[in-house]
Design a protein around this motif. Structure first.
Motif, PDB file in Angstrom:
ATOM      1  N   PRO A  73       0.801  -1.230   0.000  1.00  0.00           N
ATOM      2  CA  PRO A  73       0.000   0.000   0.000  1.00  0.00           C
ATOM      3  C   PRO A  73       0.835   1.282   0.000  1.00  0.00           C
ATOM      4  O   PRO A  73       0.368   2.320  -0.473  1.00  0.00           O
ATOM      5  CB  PRO A  73      -0.843  -0.108   1.271  1.00  0.00           C
ATOM      6  CG  PRO A  73      -0.132  -1.072   2.152  1.00  0.00           C
ATOM      7  CD  PRO A  73       0.633  -1.990   1.241  1.00  0.00           C
ATOM      8  N   PHE A  74       2.049   1.224   0.542  1.00  0.00           N
ATOM      9  CA  PHE A  74       2.878   2.432   0.668  1.00  0.00           C
ATOM     10  C   PHE A  74       4.301   2.151   0.194  1.00  0.00           C
ATOM     11  O   PHE A  74       5.248   2.128   0.994  1.00  0.00           O
ATOM     12  CB  PHE A  74       2.891   2.911   2.133  1.00  0.00           C
ATOM     13  CG  PHE A  74       1.520   3.082   2.720  1.00  0.00           C
ATOM     14  CD1 PHE A  74       0.664   4.076   2.259  1.00  0.00           C
ATOM     15  CD2 PHE A  74       1.070   2.238   3.730  1.00  0.00           C
ATOM     16  CE1 PHE A  74      -0.608   4.235   2.793  1.00  0.00           C
ATOM     17  CE2 PHE A  74      -0.200   2.393   4.269  1.00  0.00           C
ATOM     18  CZ  PHE A  74      -1.047   3.388   3.794  1.00  0.00           C
ATOM     19  N   PRO A  75       4.496   1.961  -1.107  1.00  0.00           N
ATOM     20  CA  PRO A  75       5.821   1.566  -1.606  1.00  0.00           C
ATOM     21  C   PRO A  75       6.910   2.617  -1.383  1.00  0.00           C
ATOM     22  O   PRO A  75       8.088   2.266  -1.322  1.00  0.00           O
ATOM     23  CB  PRO A  75       5.581   1.317  -3.092  1.00  0.00           C
ATOM     24  CG  PRO A  75       4.328   2.071  -3.422  1.00  0.00           C
ATOM     25  CD  PRO A  75       3.504   2.070  -2.172  1.00  0.00           C
ATOM     26  N   ASP A  76       6.550   3.897  -1.244  1.00  0.00           N
ATOM     27  CA  ASP A  76       7.567   4.943  -1.076  1.00  0.00           C
ATOM     28  C   ASP A  76       8.021   5.141   0.369  1.00  0.00           C
ATOM     29  O   ASP A  76       9.025   5.791   0.619  1.00  0.00           O
ATOM     30  CB  ASP A  76       7.038   6.281  -1.615  1.00  0.00           C
ATOM     31  CG  ASP A  76       6.870   6.253  -3.127  1.00  0.00           C
ATOM     32  OD1 ASP A  76       7.531   5.418  -3.789  1.00  0.00           O
ATOM     33  OD2 ASP A  76       6.070   7.043  -3.642  1.00  0.00           O
ATOM     34  N   THR A  77       7.262   4.604   1.319  1.00  0.00           N
ATOM     35  CA  THR A  77       7.622   4.751   2.735  1.00  0.00           C
ATOM     36  C   THR A  77       8.984   4.114   2.986  1.00  0.00           C
ATOM     37  O   THR A  77       9.295   3.045   2.472  1.00  0.00           O
ATOM     38  CB  THR A  77       6.546   4.081   3.623  1.00  0.00           C
ATOM     39  OG1 THR A  77       5.322   4.802   3.470  1.00  0.00           O
ATOM     40  CG2 THR A  77       6.951   4.093   5.090  1.00  0.00           C
ATOM     41  N   ILE A  78       9.789   4.780   3.805  1.00  0.00           N
ATOM     42  CA  ILE A  78      11.102   4.246   4.175  1.00  0.00           C
ATOM     43  C   ILE A  78      10.941   3.563   5.536  1.00  0.00           C
ATOM     44  O   ILE A  78      10.392   4.140   6.477  1.00  0.00           O
ATOM     45  CB  ILE A  78      12.155   5.369   4.255  1.00  0.00           C
ATOM     46  CG1 ILE A  78      12.172   6.213   2.967  1.00  0.00           C
ATOM     47  CG2 ILE A  78      13.539   4.780   4.557  1.00  0.00           C
ATOM     48  CD1 ILE A  78      12.531   5.456   1.708  1.00  0.00           C
ATOM     49  N   ARG A  79      11.431   2.324   5.645  1.00  0.00           N
ATOM     50  CA  ARG A  79      11.216   1.502   6.831  1.00  0.00           C
ATOM     51  C   ARG A  79      12.515   1.257   7.594  1.00  0.00           C
ATOM     52  O   ARG A  79      13.514   0.870   6.996  1.00  0.00           O
ATOM     53  CB  ARG A  79      10.599   0.163   6.407  1.00  0.00           C
ATOM     54  CG  ARG A  79       9.243   0.317   5.767  1.00  0.00           C
ATOM     55  CD  ARG A  79       8.876  -0.881   4.872  1.00  0.00           C
ATOM     56  NE  ARG A  79       7.663  -0.581   4.134  1.00  0.00           N
ATOM     57  CZ  ARG A  79       7.653   0.107   2.993  1.00  0.00           C
ATOM     58  NH1 ARG A  79       8.760   0.532   2.439  1.00  0.00           N
ATOM     59  NH2 ARG A  79       6.504   0.366   2.394  1.00  0.00           N
ATOM     60  N   ILE A  80      12.442   1.463   8.917  1.00  0.00           N
ATOM     61  CA  ILE A  80      13.603   1.261   9.792  1.00  0.00           C
ATOM     62  C   ILE A  80      13.198   0.291  10.891  1.00  0.00           C
ATOM     63  O   ILE A  80      12.142   0.451  11.511  1.00  0.00           O
ATOM     64  CB  ILE A  80      14.069   2.603  10.397  1.00  0.00           C
ATOM     65  CG1 ILE A  80      14.523   3.546   9.267  1.00  0.00           C
ATOM     66  CG2 ILE A  80      15.197   2.380  11.418  1.00  0.00           C
ATOM     67  CD1 ILE A  80      14.782   4.972   9.712  1.00  0.00           C
ATOM     68  N   VAL A 119      17.345   8.593  10.160  1.00  0.00           N
ATOM     69  CA  VAL A 119      15.985   9.036   9.829  1.00  0.00           C
ATOM     70  C   VAL A 119      16.030  10.235   8.889  1.00  0.00           C
ATOM     71  O   VAL A 119      15.220  10.339   7.963  1.00  0.00           O
ATOM     72  CB  VAL A 119      15.180   9.331  11.117  1.00  0.00           C
ATOM     73  CG1 VAL A 119      13.860  10.016  10.800  1.00  0.00           C
ATOM     74  CG2 VAL A 119      14.944   8.039  11.889  1.00  0.00           C
ATOM     75  N   GLN A 120      16.986  11.124   9.080  1.00  0.00           N
ATOM     76  CA  GLN A 120      17.119  12.269   8.174  1.00  0.00           C
ATOM     77  C   GLN A 120      17.439  11.793   6.759  1.00  0.00           C
ATOM     78  O   GLN A 120      16.870  12.267   5.785  1.00  0.00           O
ATOM     79  CB  GLN A 120      18.197  13.232   8.684  1.00  0.00           C
ATOM     80  CG  GLN A 120      18.211  14.556   7.951  1.00  0.00           C
ATOM     81  CD  GLN A 120      16.862  15.284   8.014  1.00  0.00           C
ATOM     82  OE1 GLN A 120      16.279  15.427   9.081  1.00  0.00           O
ATOM     83  NE2 GLN A 120      16.365  15.720   6.877  1.00  0.00           N
ATOM     84  N   SER A 121      18.323  10.825   6.655  1.00  0.00           N
ATOM     85  CA  SER A 121      18.659  10.244   5.358  1.00  0.00           C
ATOM     86  C   SER A 121      17.428   9.581   4.742  1.00  0.00           C
ATOM     87  O   SER A 121      17.153   9.737   3.545  1.00  0.00           O
ATOM     88  CB  SER A 121      19.788   9.230   5.544  1.00  0.00           C
ATOM     89  OG  SER A 121      20.050   8.553   4.353  1.00  0.00           O
ATOM     90  N   ALA A 122      16.663   8.859   5.554  1.00  0.00           N
ATOM     91  CA  ALA A 122      15.437   8.206   5.073  1.00  0.00           C
ATOM     92  C   ALA A 122      14.439   9.244   4.572  1.00  0.00           C
ATOM     93  O   ALA A 122      13.816   9.067   3.518  1.00  0.00           O
ATOM     94  CB  ALA A 122      14.819   7.372   6.198  1.00  0.00           C
TER      95      ALA A 122
END
Length: 132
Positions: A73-80, A119-122
């Motif tokens: 559903p959210f392919p652009d989200t960056i996951r950590i 997180v800033q990089s993400a």
């Protein structure tokens, strides 16, 4: 309406949720979820997040499972992923991490400045995927 990017933090430990919220509240619109199920409810209501930070070890559903459910559903989200596991254990989970779209895996206890930089990089990667 805030111009800040949306960041979700997911952890079943209240102290960690509060610490993550305090760490990022100035730069992001932060959503807190104390379980994977509440994270899914927030996503249903709020829509796409720029970044999701999830603890790996939670009842009902692991962080990897949760992050994996957000890929379609959210392919652009960056996951950590936050984890207490060793690097060796994480290497064994490499395929699962790739299919779950994990950008970075951060070991607990994390260093706040290091996590902020990740997180800033993400956030920058997320913004680069979005047309102005």
């Amino acid at each position: 309406m805030s111009n800040k990017l949306k960041l979700m933090v997911v952890d079943d430990e209240r102290d960690n949720l509060d610490l993550l919220y305090r760490t990022f509240r100035r730069e992001f619109q932060v959503f807190r979820a104390d379980s994977a199920l509440s994270a899914m409810e927030i996503l249903d209501t709020e829509g796409e997040m720029a970044v999701i930070i999830s603890d790996q070890s939670m009842p009902e559903m692991s962080g990897l499972e949760l992050l994996g459910k957000t890929v379609a559903p959210f392919p652009d989200t960056i996951r950590i992923l936050l984890t207490g596991y060793s690097e060796e254990a994480l290497e064994e989970a490499g395929d699962t991490m790739r299919s779950s779209g994990v950008f970075k895996c951060v070991s607990k206890p994390w260093h706040p400045d290091e996590l902020k930089a990740i997180v800033q990089s993400a956030a920058e990667i997320y913004q680069s995927k979005k047309p102005d």
